[in-house]
Design a protein around this motif. Structure first.
Motif, PDB file in Angstrom:
ATOM      1  N   SER A 126     -12.183  18.532   5.866  1.00 36.17           N
ATOM      2  CA  SER A 126     -11.828  17.594   6.935  1.00 36.17           C
ATOM      3  C   SER A 126     -11.522  16.209   6.379  1.00 36.17           C
ATOM      4  CB  SER A 126     -12.956  17.519   7.966  1.00 36.17           C
ATOM      5  OG  SER A 126     -14.134  16.965   7.397  1.00 36.17           O
ATOM      6  N   ALA A 127     -12.285  15.801   5.361  1.00 42.66           N
ATOM      7  CA  ALA A 127     -12.050  14.480   4.772  1.00 42.66           C
ATOM      8  C   ALA A 127     -10.695  14.415   4.069  1.00 42.66           C
ATOM      9  CB  ALA A 127     -13.173  14.134   3.797  1.00 42.66           C
ATOM     10  N   LEU A 128     -10.352  15.469   3.321  1.00 48.58           N
ATOM     11  CA  LEU A 128      -9.053  15.473   2.642  1.00 48.58           C
ATOM     12  C   LEU A 128      -7.903  15.585   3.639  1.00 48.58           C
ATOM     13  CD1 LEU A 128      -9.678  17.626  -0.565  1.00 48.58           C
ATOM     14  CD2 LEU A 128      -9.647  15.136  -0.309  1.00 48.58           C
ATOM     15  N   LEU A 129      -8.096  16.334   4.731  1.00 49.59           N
ATOM     16  CA  LEU A 129      -7.077  16.400   5.778  1.00 49.59           C
ATOM     17  C   LEU A 129      -6.879  15.022   6.404  1.00 49.59           C
ATOM     18  CD1 LEU A 129      -5.159  17.935   7.674  1.00 49.59           C
ATOM     19  CD2 LEU A 129      -7.143  18.433   9.137  1.00 49.59           C
ATOM     20  N   ALA A 130      -7.978  14.336   6.655  1.00 47.15           N
ATOM     21  CA  ALA A 130      -7.880  12.989   7.218  1.00 47.15           C
ATOM     22  C   ALA A 130      -7.160  12.042   6.260  1.00 47.15           C
ATOM     23  CB  ALA A 130      -9.281  12.462   7.539  1.00 47.15           C
ATOM     24  N   ALA A 131      -7.485  12.150   4.960  1.00 47.71           N
ATOM     25  CA  ALA A 131      -6.830  11.293   3.969  1.00 47.71           C
ATOM     26  C   ALA A 131      -5.332  11.584   3.884  1.00 47.71           C
ATOM     27  CB  ALA A 131      -7.479  11.489   2.598  1.00 47.71           C
ATOM     28  N   ALA A 132      -4.971  12.867   3.990  1.00 47.43           N
ATOM     29  CA  ALA A 132      -3.567  13.263   3.866  1.00 47.43           C
ATOM     30  C   ALA A 132      -2.741  12.839   5.068  1.00 47.43           C
ATOM     31  CB  ALA A 132      -3.469  14.777   3.680  1.00 47.43           C
ATOM     32  N   THR A 133      -3.383  12.629   6.215  1.00 50.62           N
ATOM     33  CA  THR A 133      -2.627  12.327   7.441  1.00 50.62           C
ATOM     34  C   THR A 133      -2.850  10.906   7.952  1.00 50.62           C
ATOM     35  OG1 THR A 133      -4.430  13.215   8.824  1.00 50.62           O
ATOM     36  CG2 THR A 133      -2.685  14.742   8.171  1.00 50.62           C
ATOM     37  N   VAL A 134      -3.627  10.117   7.244  1.00 49.38           N
ATOM     38  CA  VAL A 134      -4.035   8.824   7.786  1.00 49.38           C
ATOM     39  C   VAL A 134      -2.852   7.860   7.991  1.00 49.38           C
ATOM     40  CG1 VAL A 134      -4.501   7.719   5.553  1.00 49.38           C
ATOM     41  CG2 VAL A 134      -5.780   7.013   7.582  1.00 49.38           C
ATOM     42  N   PHE A 135      -1.770   8.045   7.224  1.00 46.62           N
ATOM     43  CA  PHE A 135      -0.621   7.147   7.372  1.00 46.62           C
ATOM     44  C   PHE A 135       0.404   7.659   8.378  1.00 46.62           C
ATOM     45  CE2 PHE A 135      -2.226   6.078   3.093  1.00 46.62           C
ATOM     46  CZ  PHE A 135      -2.508   4.738   3.323  1.00 46.62           C
ATOM     47  N   ILE A 136       0.109   8.788   9.027  1.00 48.06           N
ATOM     48  CA  ILE A 136       0.941   9.260  10.139  1.00 48.06           C
ATOM     49  C   ILE A 136       0.463   8.548  11.398  1.00 48.06           C
ATOM     50  CG2 ILE A 136       1.629  11.255  11.522  1.00 48.06           C
ATOM     51  CD1 ILE A 136       1.068  13.008   9.087  1.00 48.06           C
ATOM     52  N   HIS A 137       1.303   7.754  11.993  1.00 50.10           N
ATOM     53  CA  HIS A 137       0.878   6.914  13.114  1.00 50.10           C
ATOM     54  C   HIS A 137       0.867   7.721  14.406  1.00 50.10           C
ATOM     55  CE1 HIS A 137       0.811   2.939  11.033  1.00 50.10           C
ATOM     56  NE2 HIS A 137       1.583   3.616  10.191  1.00 50.10           N
ATOM     57  N   ARG A 138      -0.109   8.598  14.507  1.00 53.02           N
ATOM     58  CA  ARG A 138      -0.332   9.392  15.706  1.00 53.02           C
ATOM     59  C   ARG A 138      -1.811   9.337  16.055  1.00 53.02           C
ATOM     60  NH1 ARG A 138       4.327   9.016  15.483  1.00 53.02           N
ATOM     61  NH2 ARG A 138       5.976  10.586  15.720  1.00 53.02           N
ATOM     62  N   GLU A 139      -2.105   9.458  17.322  1.00 53.75           N
ATOM     63  CA  GLU A 139      -3.490   9.356  17.763  1.00 53.75           C
ATOM     64  C   GLU A 139      -4.356  10.451  17.146  1.00 53.75           C
ATOM     65  OE1 GLU A 139      -6.083   8.982  21.916  1.00 53.75           O
ATOM     66  OE2 GLU A 139      -3.980   9.634  21.981  1.00 53.75           O
ATOM     67  N   TRP A 140      -3.812  11.665  17.024  1.00 55.86           N
ATOM     68  CA  TRP A 140      -4.623  12.769  16.531  1.00 55.86           C
ATOM     69  C   TRP A 140      -5.089  12.544  15.101  1.00 55.86           C
ATOM     70  CZ3 TRP A 140      -3.225  15.648  12.284  1.00 55.86           C
ATOM     71  CH2 TRP A 140      -1.877  15.607  11.889  1.00 55.86           C
ATOM     72  N   THR A 141      -4.294  11.824  14.300  1.00 53.64           N
ATOM     73  CA  THR A 141      -4.712  11.583  12.919  1.00 53.64           C
ATOM     74  C   THR A 141      -5.908  10.639  12.866  1.00 53.64           C
ATOM     75  OG1 THR A 141      -3.182   9.712  12.582  1.00 53.64           O
ATOM     76  CG2 THR A 141      -2.337  11.925  12.132  1.00 53.64           C
ATOM     77  N   VAL A 142      -5.936   9.668  13.763  1.00 55.57           N
ATOM     78  CA  VAL A 142      -7.088   8.766  13.829  1.00 55.57           C
ATOM     79  C   VAL A 142      -8.332   9.543  14.264  1.00 55.57           C
ATOM     80  CG1 VAL A 142      -8.018   6.669  14.876  1.00 55.57           C
ATOM     81  CG2 VAL A 142      -5.592   6.806  14.327  1.00 55.57           C
ATOM     82  N   LEU A 143      -8.148  10.454  15.222  1.00 55.17           N
ATOM     83  CA  LEU A 143      -9.272  11.272  15.685  1.00 55.17           C
ATOM     84  C   LEU A 143      -9.767  12.210  14.596  1.00 55.17           C
ATOM     85  CD1 LEU A 143      -8.082  12.075  19.324  1.00 55.17           C
ATOM     86  CD2 LEU A 143      -9.741  10.352  18.571  1.00 55.17           C
ATOM     87  N   VAL A 144      -8.858  12.696  13.734  1.00 56.75           N
ATOM     88  CA  VAL A 144      -9.281  13.513  12.592  1.00 56.75           C
ATOM     89  C   VAL A 144     -10.177  12.687  11.671  1.00 56.75           C
ATOM     90  CG1 VAL A 144      -8.475  14.653  10.483  1.00 56.75           C
ATOM     91  CG2 VAL A 144      -7.330  15.108  12.643  1.00 56.75           C
ATOM     92  N   SER A 145      -9.826  11.424  11.474  1.00 61.51           N
ATOM     93  CA  SER A 145     -10.667  10.546  10.650  1.00 61.51           C
ATOM     94  C   SER A 145     -12.030  10.327  11.294  1.00 61.51           C
ATOM     95  CB  SER A 145      -9.966   9.199  10.434  1.00 61.51           C
ATOM     96  OG  SER A 145      -8.835   9.328   9.599  1.00 61.51           O
ATOM     97  N   VAL A 146     -12.047  10.121  12.611  1.00 62.07           N
ATOM     98  CA  VAL A 146     -13.319   9.972  13.324  1.00 62.07           C
ATOM     99  C   VAL A 146     -14.186  11.219  13.117  1.00 62.07           C
ATOM    100  CG1 VAL A 146     -14.403   9.802  15.598  1.00 62.07           C
ATOM    101  CG2 VAL A 146     -12.407   8.385  15.065  1.00 62.07           C
ATOM    102  N   LEU A 147     -13.564  12.394  13.265  1.00 65.27           N
ATOM    103  CA  LEU A 147     -14.289  13.658  13.100  1.00 65.27           C
ATOM    104  C   LEU A 147     -14.793  13.819  11.672  1.00 65.27           C
ATOM    105  CD1 LEU A 147     -15.205  16.406  14.196  1.00 65.27           C
ATOM    106  CD2 LEU A 147     -12.941  17.306  13.595  1.00 65.27           C
ATOM    107  N   ALA A 148     -13.958  13.472  10.690  1.00 61.91           N
ATOM    108  CA  ALA A 148     -14.362  13.600   9.289  1.00 61.91           C
ATOM    109  C   ALA A 148     -15.584  12.732   8.996  1.00 61.91           C
ATOM    110  CB  ALA A 148     -13.199  13.223   8.371  1.00 61.91           C
ATOM    111  N   GLY A 149     -15.582  11.512   9.519  1.00 68.34           N
ATOM    112  CA  GLY A 149     -16.737  10.638   9.335  1.00 68.34           C
ATOM    113  C   GLY A 149     -17.982  11.209   9.974  1.00 68.34           C
ATOM    114  N   LEU A 150     -17.843  11.741  11.191  1.00 65.51           N
ATOM    115  CA  LEU A 150     -18.985  12.345  11.889  1.00 65.51           C
ATOM    116  C   LEU A 150     -19.532  13.552  11.145  1.00 65.51           C
ATOM    117  CD1 LEU A 150     -18.008  12.184  15.685  1.00 65.51           C
ATOM    118  CD2 LEU A 150     -19.907  11.017  14.545  1.00 65.51           C
ATOM    119  N   LEU A 151     -18.645  14.378  10.595  1.00 65.40           N
ATOM    120  CA  LEU A 151     -19.091  15.563   9.860  1.00 65.40           C
ATOM    121  C   LEU A 151     -19.867  15.177   8.608  1.00 65.40           C
ATOM    122  CD1 LEU A 151     -15.931  17.858  10.207  1.00 65.40           C
ATOM    123  CD2 LEU A 151     -18.181  18.232  11.247  1.00 65.40           C
TER     124      LEU A 151
END
Length: 213
Positions: A126-151
């Motif tokens: 999840s962390a690497l997925l978040a890192a790979a998508t963090v520069f895609i300016h979409r809401e879901w990518t930010v939520l992936v980062s939130v989830l990665a931090g929570l995990l």
């Protein structure tokens, strides 16, 4: 931020001293995170120190969204690489002398296979997925980062609850190692949450307001 800081022209981009310091430290953290796979704990500690200083600098400077995304990328890459490294060490038994199987008494696990797989696939993935998508300016990518931090935070909390009462004299070391990954996880959750609040919360508010109009 102090407006009298020196400005640096790097590849056509004007950066303040604080901006340049953040970028350099994040680069050091990322390289250290990669090196930790082969070098081990010393590189991981160096990466953690760099991440901590970056977090302080980000808080002390204007919270530019671009800087936040870069900070998220470095933190998530650090968490992902470290989690994969740690999970592999658990799965191969390289940590057996440091984390005895006896510590798992009273938990649903008889060995570290499941915790190791969760660390590699769920936390690291999840962390690497978040890192790979963090520069895609979409809401879901930010939520992936939130989830990665929570995990990451959740894994360390469960580990602390399950093991810390059984580790005996090495408790300070174990707690220190848990904080080494807990703090970056909290930082990812906080920065991603801040980014969502600034970029997407207002959109939901306007949609909700329009639906009631």
């Amino acid at each position: 931020m102090n407006q009298q800081q020196r400005e640096w022209n790097i590849f056509g981009h004007v950066l303040t001293t604080s901006d340049l310091s953040i970028y350099i430290l994040m680069f050091v953290a990322l390289l250290s995170g990669v090196a930790s796979i082969w070098v081990g704990m010393i590189a991981t500690i160096l990466a953690a120190i760099a991440v901590l200083v970056v977090s302080i600098l980000v808080v002390r400077t204007t919270m530019k969204h671009k800087v936040i995304r870069i900070a998220l990328f470095v933190l998530e890459a650090f968490i992902g690489l470290s989690a994969i490294q740690g999970g592999i060490l658990l799965l191969t038994g390289a940590f057996d002398q440091y984390v005895p199987v006896a510590w798992l008494a009273g938990t649903p696990f008889s060995d570290y296979t499941i915790p190791g797989l969760v660390l590699v696939i769920v936390v690291g993935g999840s962390a690497l997925l978040a890192a790979a998508t963090v520069f895609i300016h979409r809401e879901w990518t930010v939520l992936v980062s939130v989830l990665a931090g929570l995990l990451m935070v959740g894994y360390e909390v469960v580990e602390a609850v399950s093991l810390d009462s059984k580790v005996g004299n090495v408790l300070p070391t174990v707690v220190g190692m848990q904080l080494l990954w807990l703090v970056p996880g909290l930082a990812v959750f906080g920065l991603a949450g801040y980014l969502w609040m600034r970029e997407y919360r207002s959109q939901h508010y306007h949609i909700k307001h329009a639906s009631h109009a």
